[in-house]
Design an enzyme around this catalytic site. Structure first.
Site, mmCIF file in Angstrom:
data_model
loop_
_atom_site.group_PDB
_atom_site.id
_atom_site.type_symbol
_atom_site.label_atom_id
_atom_site.label_comp_id
_atom_site.label_asym_id
_atom_site.label_seq_id
_atom_site.Cartn_x
_atom_site.Cartn_y
_atom_site.Cartn_z
ATOM 1 C CD GLN A 32 -8.510 -1.513 8.117
ATOM 2 O OE1 GLN A 32 -8.159 -0.397 7.775
ATOM 3 N NE2 GLN A 32 -8.175 -2.593 7.423
ATOM 4 C CG ASP A 87 -10.526 -3.155 -3.481
ATOM 5 O OD1 ASP A 87 -9.972 -3.648 -4.479
ATOM 6 O OD2 ASP A 87 -10.358 -1.967 -3.140
ATOM 7 C CD GLU A 107 -5.405 -6.008 2.906
ATOM 8 O OE1 GLU A 107 -5.312 -5.481 4.036
ATOM 9 O OE2 GLU A 107 -5.465 -5.366 1.842
ATOM 10 C CG ASP A 158 -4.806 -1.011 -4.153
ATOM 11 O OD1 ASP A 158 -5.226 0.091 -3.746
ATOM 12 O OD2 ASP A 158 -5.549 -1.909 -4.596
ATOM 13 C CB SER A 160 -5.769 2.723 3.580
ATOM 14 O OG SER A 160 -4.904 2.209 4.572
ATOM 15 C CG ASP A 161 -5.874 8.116 2.803
ATOM 16 O OD1 ASP A 161 -5.475 7.988 1.630
ATOM 17 O OD2 ASP A 161 -7.028 8.487 3.101
#
EC number: 2.5.1.16
Length: 283
Positions: A32, A87, A107, A158, A160-161
Site C-alpha cells: 500500500q 501502529d 502485521e 485491528d 484496515s477496511d
C-alpha cells in the site's frame, strides 16, 4: 508538497474528510501507499492508500474502545493475539494489564511498523520495547490457520477496511479459525466498521459473528477522522460474555490511565445500536 501545508482528503462515496498539514513521509510498501502527515489539529497522522488510519490526537477513541471491554471483563488474559495493529496502539492498551504475559502482534506490512516507530511514537509508547510483545511480520490469516487449538485468551482484529490484501479477515472461515484457537472462555474483539459509511460490511460482520459464536455484543462510539465519524467494535465468545462484569479495583486503575474509556462510557456505548441495524439483523 512536502514543504508547504496543504489539504489532504480521504474520499468516500461522494464525501471527503480533509486535514490541513504537511506531508512528512510518502512511500509505497509491498502492499500500500503510506503517508505520514503533520496535521494542524490532529498532530501526526497515518494514511494508507488514501484512507485515514489514525492520528496522535484521536487514536484513543479507537484503541481504548477495542481493547478494554474485552480485557476488563475476562478473568484469564495471559496470552493475546493482535491481527494488524501496526501502529502499536492496541498493544499499548493491552500492556496496561499486569496479567498479560505474552502478546503476539501479527502485521503483514513491516513498513507500517517502521514508520509508526519513527513518526508515531506517542501511539506505540513503551509497547515496542516491552518484553511481553512479540512482533511477527506475517499474514494474519495464515498465522491463525497454523496456530494450535486453544492458544489465545483474547484475539483482537485491528485491521484496515476490506481491501485486496485484507478481505480474508472479514470472512466466516477466518472467524471460525479464530474461534478454534481461542481458549474455552476466550473473547474475539474486532473493529466492525461504521454502521453509516460501511453499512453492508458492518451488517455482514455482525451476522457472521452471531452465527459462528453463541454470544456477541456490539458497541458504538466515534472516531473523529473516520468516514462519518461513527464506528463500531464487536465482541464475541462461546462461553461467557458479560462485558459489564468487571474487577472494579482493576477497572479504576485502568480508567485513570485512559482518555476516553471508562465503565459508564462503555455501558452507554453498548446501547447505541441504530434501529436500522437492529431491523436488518433481525430480517
Amino acid at each position: 508538497m512536502k514543504d508547504m501545508p496543504t489539504w489532504i482528503d480521504e474520499y468516500h462515496k461522494g464525501s471527503r474528510f480533509g486535514l490541513n498539514g504537511k506531508v512528512l513521509l510518502k512511500k509505497n510498501s509491498k502492499y500500500q501507499e503510506i503517508l505520514i502527515i503533520e496535521t494542524d489539529f490532529y498532530g501526526k497522522a497515518l494514511m494508507l492508500d488514501g484512507c485515514w488510519m489514525t492520528s496522535v490526537r484521536d487514536e484513543k477513541y479507537y484503541h481504548e474502545c477495542l481493547v478494554h471491554p474485552a480485557l476488563s471483563s475476562i478473568d484469564k488474559k495471559s496470552h493475546i493475539l493482535i491481527i494488524g495493529g501496526g501502529d502499536g496502539g492496541t498493544a499499548r492498551e493491552c500492556l496496561k494489564y499486569s496479567q498479560v504475559s505474552k502478546i503476539d502482534l501479527v502485521e503483514i506490512d513491516e513498513e507500517v511498523i517502521k514508520v509508526s516507530k519513527t513518526f508515531l511514537k506517542e501511539i506505540g509508547g513503551g509497547a515496542w520495547s516491552d518484553k511481553r510483545l512479540a512482533i511477527h511480520i506475517d499474514d494474519g490469516v495464515k498465522w491463525v490457520e497454523t496456530t494450535k487449538d486453544n492458544s489465545y485468551d483474547v484475539i483482537f482484529i485491528d485491521c484496515s477496511d476490506p481491501s485486496e490484501f485484507s478481505n480474508l479477515l472479514f470472512t466466516d472461515s477466518f472467524y471460525k479459525e479464530c474461534k478454534r484457537i481461542l481458549t474455552k472462555k476466550g473473547i474475539l474483539a474486532t473493529q466492525s466498521e461504521s454502521p453509516e459509511s460501511f453499512e453492508n460490511i458492518h451488517i455482514h460482520i455482525l451476522k457472521s459473528l452471531n452465527k459462528i459464536f453463541k454470544l456477541s455484543e456490539t458497541m458504538y462510539s466515534f472516531v473523529p477522522i473516520y468516514p462519518s465519524g461513527i464506528w463500531s467494535w464487536t465482541f464475541a465468545s462461546d462461553e461467557e460474555l458479560n462485558l459489564s462484569k468487571v474487577n472494579y479495583k482493576e477497572v479504576m486503575e485502568i480508567e485513570n490511565n485512559c482518555d476516553v474509556w471508562n465503565l459508564n462510557f462503555q455501558n452507554a456505548a453498548f446501547k447505541m445500536m441504530p434501529n436500522k441495524i437492529v431491523k436488518k439483523l433481525n430480517s
